[in-house]
Scaffold this active site. Sequence first.
Site, PDB file in Angstrom:
ATOM      1  N   ASP A  34       0.865  -1.186   0.000  1.00 55.60           N
ATOM      2  CA  ASP A  34       0.000   0.000   0.000  1.00 55.60           C
ATOM      3  C   ASP A  34       0.895   1.228   0.000  1.00 55.60           C
ATOM      4  O   ASP A  34       2.073   1.155   0.357  1.00 55.60           O
ATOM      5  CB  ASP A  34      -0.914   0.003   1.237  1.00 55.60           C
ATOM      6  CG  ASP A  34      -2.161   0.843   1.028  1.00 55.60           C
ATOM      7  OD1 ASP A  34      -3.231   0.272   0.743  1.00 55.60           O
ATOM      8  OD2 ASP A  34      -2.070   2.097   1.138  1.00 55.60           O
ATOM      9  N   ILE A  35       0.296   2.365  -0.363  1.00 54.04           N
ATOM     10  CA  ILE A  35       1.060   3.616  -0.357  1.00 54.04           C
ATOM     11  C   ILE A  35       1.198   4.158   1.068  1.00 54.04           C
ATOM     12  O   ILE A  35       2.029   5.005   1.352  1.00 54.04           O
ATOM     13  CB  ILE A  35       0.397   4.638  -1.307  1.00 54.04           C
ATOM     14  CG1 ILE A  35       1.372   5.742  -1.689  1.00 54.04           C
ATOM     15  CG2 ILE A  35      -0.890   5.194  -0.733  1.00 54.04           C
ATOM     16  CD1 ILE A  35       1.023   6.428  -2.989  1.00 54.04           C
ATOM     17  N   ARG A  36       0.366   3.618   1.971  1.00 55.27           N
ATOM     18  CA  ARG A  36       0.439   4.014   3.387  1.00 55.27           C
ATOM     19  C   ARG A  36       1.193   2.958   4.195  1.00 55.27           C
ATOM     20  O   ARG A  36       1.395   1.842   3.724  1.00 55.27           O
ATOM     21  CB  ARG A  36      -0.976   4.164   3.957  1.00 55.27           C
ATOM     22  CG  ARG A  36      -1.766   5.283   3.314  1.00 55.27           C
ATOM     23  CD  ARG A  36      -3.232   5.213   3.684  1.00 55.27           C
ATOM     24  NE  ARG A  36      -3.907   4.111   3.017  1.00 55.27           N
ATOM     25  CZ  ARG A  36      -5.142   3.707   3.289  1.00 55.27           C
ATOM     26  NH1 ARG A  36      -5.833   4.276   4.242  1.00 55.27           N
ATOM     27  NH2 ARG A  36      -5.691   2.701   2.627  1.00 55.27           N
ATOM     28  N   TYR A 140     -14.371   7.606 -13.536  1.00 59.50           N
ATOM     29  CA  TYR A 140     -14.103   6.297 -12.924  1.00 59.50           C
ATOM     30  C   TYR A 140     -14.495   5.180 -13.898  1.00 59.50           C
ATOM     31  O   TYR A 140     -13.720   4.254 -14.151  1.00 59.50           O
ATOM     32  CB  TYR A 140     -14.914   6.193 -11.629  1.00 59.50           C
ATOM     33  CG  TYR A 140     -14.856   4.863 -10.925  1.00 59.50           C
ATOM     34  CD1 TYR A 140     -13.698   4.420 -10.305  1.00 59.50           C
ATOM     35  CD2 TYR A 140     -15.994   4.053 -10.842  1.00 59.50           C
ATOM     36  CE1 TYR A 140     -13.668   3.207  -9.625  1.00 59.50           C
ATOM     37  CE2 TYR A 140     -15.969   2.853 -10.159  1.00 59.50           C
ATOM     38  CZ  TYR A 140     -14.805   2.435  -9.555  1.00 59.50           C
ATOM     39  OH  TYR A 140     -14.781   1.234  -8.880  1.00 59.50           O
ATOM     40  N   LYS A 144     -12.405   2.248 -15.824  1.00 55.34           N
ATOM     41  CA  LYS A 144     -12.738   0.822 -15.648  1.00 55.34           C
ATOM     42  C   LYS A 144     -12.885   0.121 -16.993  1.00 55.34           C
ATOM     43  O   LYS A 144     -12.402  -1.001 -17.176  1.00 55.34           O
ATOM     44  CB  LYS A 144     -13.998   0.669 -14.781  1.00 55.34           C
ATOM     45  CG  LYS A 144     -13.761   0.988 -13.315  1.00 55.34           C
ATOM     46  CD  LYS A 144     -12.748   0.032 -12.698  1.00 55.34           C
ATOM     47  CE  LYS A 144     -12.249   0.440 -11.343  1.00 55.34           C
ATOM     48  NZ  LYS A 144     -11.145  -0.385 -10.834  1.00 55.34           N
ATOM     49  N   ILE A 170     -19.769  -2.952  -2.589  1.00 59.83           N
ATOM     50  CA  ILE A 170     -19.377  -3.987  -1.623  1.00 59.83           C
ATOM     51  C   ILE A 170     -19.685  -3.474  -0.215  1.00 59.83           C
ATOM     52  O   ILE A 170     -19.238  -2.393   0.177  1.00 59.83           O
ATOM     53  CB  ILE A 170     -17.873  -4.324  -1.732  1.00 59.83           C
ATOM     54  CG1 ILE A 170     -17.481  -4.683  -3.178  1.00 59.83           C
ATOM     55  CG2 ILE A 170     -17.516  -5.460  -0.781  1.00 59.83           C
ATOM     56  CD1 ILE A 170     -18.099  -5.927  -3.731  1.00 59.83           C
TER      57      ILE A 170
END
Length: 315
Positions: A34-36, A140, A144, A170
């Site tokens: 992850d970027i974090r 977006y 996709k 979700i």
Amino acid sequence: MKRIMVTGALGQIGSELTLALRARYGLDNVVACDIRDAVGHLADGPFQRADCTDTAAIAAVVDRYEVDTIYHLASILSASAEANPQRAWDVNMGALMAVLEVARARDCAVFNPSSIGAFGPGTPALHTPQDTIQRPTSIYGITKVAGELLCDYYHQRYGVDARGLRFPGIISNVTLPGGGTTDYAVAIYYKAVEEGRYTSFLRAGTRLDMMYMPDAVKAAIEVMEADPSRLSHRNAFNVTAMSVDPEDIAASIRRHIPDFVLDYQIDPVRQGIADSWPDHMDDSAARYEWGWSPAFGLEAMTEDMLRVLRGRLGR
Ligand code: AKB
């Protein structure tokens, strides 16, 4: 045994899919990326901080952990994308291109989630066919559709084993989604438990496909394990578990919290996006080609969501 890398591992789907993959293939065989910085339970196994738009950074993780399968979940969701279209294009397309390039050079399989957002107002809204008009009006959705095509291209041109699903909204109870149009369907459960009321940013009657997280995780694993000779729609299977509007979810919650109040304050941006998406997809291709079958409908999901959230929030 597979050696897996998950990008966007701290996100809504990543935080649960990574654990499921570790349970299935072994803790040390799944590197979360992850970027974090790593948080919570994901720090129990291999974790690499990396910007997945950086091809060299992805390649370094793949090499270090001898990865053969990349679950590429990092993405900017629909409402956030609309707020900054250029960034959405850079992240959603840049990261996918980086992942596919690394996969091509190192012979990795790739899971790439598409979305109901890949459809637009010209798409049949009911029983949306697997193969149909795709002219999305959100940035977006444009990323996709382009992603679905790019994965097809890498498969046809370079033989990359790329596979994917068109996920609906979700609903989950571990990590909150961020910046999506379907986020209301998660927030409504948290607010029902915390405050007994919720103000929806989508209007009553806005019917969208949804799925409970255990089914989303199951689908992502099953499509990657499917017999490739049976897959003709390999990069963009319609998958759904229910088609609901805010009133349906509220009615389901009221079976457990009778005084639950739902009111509305419409967000025109997210309402516009939702109105351009299908009401209910036909997912028979997924059922036929790799045996897709969801376990949770609305009532079973509501019961489980409220049980988990009441336990966690102490209500
Ligand atoms: C979003 O709302 O942007 C996502 C999606 C349906 O792709 N949850």
